[in-house]
Every structure is written in C-alpha cells, then in structure tokens.
Write a protein that holds these residues in place. Structure first.
Motif, mmCIF file in Angstrom:
data_model
loop_
_atom_site.group_PDB
_atom_site.id
_atom_site.type_symbol
_atom_site.label_atom_id
_atom_site.label_comp_id
_atom_site.label_asym_id
_atom_site.label_seq_id
_atom_site.Cartn_x
_atom_site.Cartn_y
_atom_site.Cartn_z
ATOM 1 N N LYS A 47 1.302 -1.438 -0.167
ATOM 2 C CA LYS A 47 -0.056 -0.240 0.260
ATOM 3 C C LYS A 47 0.602 1.201 0.014
ATOM 4 N N GLU A 48 1.969 0.957 0.976
ATOM 5 C CA GLU A 48 3.207 2.303 1.016
ATOM 6 C C GLU A 48 3.514 3.462 0.100
ATOM 7 N N VAL A 49 3.677 2.116 -1.587
ATOM 8 C CA VAL A 49 3.629 2.580 -2.842
ATOM 9 C C VAL A 49 2.755 3.268 -3.558
ATOM 10 N N TYR A 50 1.480 3.358 -3.299
ATOM 11 C CA TYR A 50 0.464 4.271 -3.953
ATOM 12 C C TYR A 50 0.429 5.734 -3.529
ATOM 13 N N THR A 96 5.171 4.988 -6.620
ATOM 14 C CA THR A 96 6.816 5.602 -6.249
ATOM 15 C C THR A 96 7.822 4.573 -6.638
ATOM 16 N N ASN A 97 7.835 3.583 -7.169
ATOM 17 C CA ASN A 97 8.312 2.887 -7.833
ATOM 18 C C ASN A 97 8.822 2.936 -9.934
ATOM 19 N N LYS A 98 7.403 4.001 -9.889
ATOM 20 C CA LYS A 98 7.247 4.292 -11.184
ATOM 21 C C LYS A 98 6.538 2.700 -11.930
ATOM 22 N N LYS A 99 5.673 1.957 -11.501
ATOM 23 C CA LYS A 99 5.404 0.913 -12.276
ATOM 24 C C LYS A 99 3.810 1.520 -12.745
ATOM 25 N N TYR A 100 3.137 1.702 -12.158
ATOM 26 C CA TYR A 100 1.522 2.060 -12.270
ATOM 27 C C TYR A 100 1.504 3.859 -12.323
#
Length: 203
Positions: A113-116, A132-136
C-alpha cells in the motif's frame, strides 16, 4: 437555467425497463441519439453496471462503452483468453460503486500500500494514481461529478490495498445522493417487462 440539469435530461429521455435475474435493467434514449443502459440490483437499488453508446460518424450504431461494471463484454472474454493469454497479469481497471460511494478497483497490482498515492487534480477534473516505483500511473475522471457540475473534493478520496487489488473510494456528495434517491423513485414507476414477455408480473 438554459442547459437542462442531468436529472432533467434523465427524466426527459425515453426509458424502457426490464426485470431479469434479480436486476432491473433500464435503457435510456436521449434526444441527441445517445443511449445509456443501466442495471440495478432489485433488492438493494445498487448500481451494477452503466454503459454508453452513440452513433458513429457514418450514422451506424457504435460499440457500448462501459462506465461502471466489468470492462470486458462476455463474448470477447473467450476470444481474449485464447489469443492474449499474457494479458491476464496486466492491471485491470474497473469501476464498481456502492450506495454511498464511487469505487474503482485495479486488479493485478501486487505492490504494498505504501507504494501508491492517489490525488485529486482540481484543474484537470481528474484523480491520479501514482506509484513510487514508477510501475503504474493512471488518470481517471468521475463523470457523475462532471454531469452534475460538482467540484472534486480531495477529502472525499481514500484508498486501500488487499489481495493484489488497489481499491479507491470517493464518497458521493450529498447532491448526488439526493439526485440518485429521486431517480430511484422515478425508475420504480416505470412498468418493467419480465424477461421474454410483456406482462408486469413479479418474479
């Protein structure tokens, strides 16, 4: 007011209703030729799906565009599973409302969840999902707010993540809740045919 409100447009549209499989199906035909089809759960009044269709440039009937509900039509599902098997792992974006909120689900997003982050872009009248990982990355609008000319409110937006699915919730403003309540009362007055016959028997 010169431009009719959305509720007035719905009232003025030609409407037919069908009761089938525990759902009330409403078809709207607007003055400009656009069509809208909605399905509601009979017991709860919950909106299950909403689709739009308009004439194409040659005057023929266009494809249905899904606004709420499962994005893929059933007859395409089998074809896609045969031809594009790798697509099953791609993120699938769909809207699935509740009675009190607009809700979107993006399946096949495995990150924690913390990625979004989900934010409101007031000037562009849309919501934006970033990772944050630029994946979506995804921008999406809320057509209901546009139709009622209501501002986007960042405080109404929240999200959670479970089972590889990102769930975004936007609490419906009181104006829309009131309009939906009025519309439901009117839709119940439409004589609904049961599947396969024109009589108004209850199932």
């Amino acid at each position: 007011m010169a431009v009719p409100s959305w509720l007035e447009r719905l009232r003025a549209a030609g409407k037919t209703a069908l009761v089938q499989d525990g759902k009330r199906k409403i078809h709207y035909l607007f003055e400009d030729g656009k069509e809208m089809a909605e399905e509601y759960d009979i017991k709860t009044g919950q909106l299950i799906s909403r689709k739009w269709r308009e004439k194409n440039t040659l005057g023929g009937t266009g494809q249905w565009q899904v606004e709420v509900g499962e994005p893929t039509s059933p007859f395409l599902g089998a074809l896609e599973s045969e031809l594009i098997t790798e697509s099953s792992s791609n993120p699938i974006f769909m809207r699935k409302d509740t009675l009190s909120s607009f809700q979107w689900r993006i399946r096949n997003l495995p990150y924690p969840k913390e990625v979004y982050s989900v934010s409101v872009e007031e000037e562009q009248r849309c919501c934006v999902i970033r990772t944050t990982n630029k994946k979506y990355y995804k921008k999406f609008s809320i057509p209901d707010l546009d139709r009622y000319h209501l501002p986007l409110d960042a405080a109404a937006l929240s999200f959670t993540h479970a089972n590889n699915t990102l769930i975004i919730t936007y609490q419906k403003p009181k104006e829309i809740l009131a309009a939906e309540e009025q519309l439901q009362k009117e839709l119940k007055k439409i004589k609904a045919a049961n599947s396969g016959d024109g009589d108004c028997k209850t199932q």
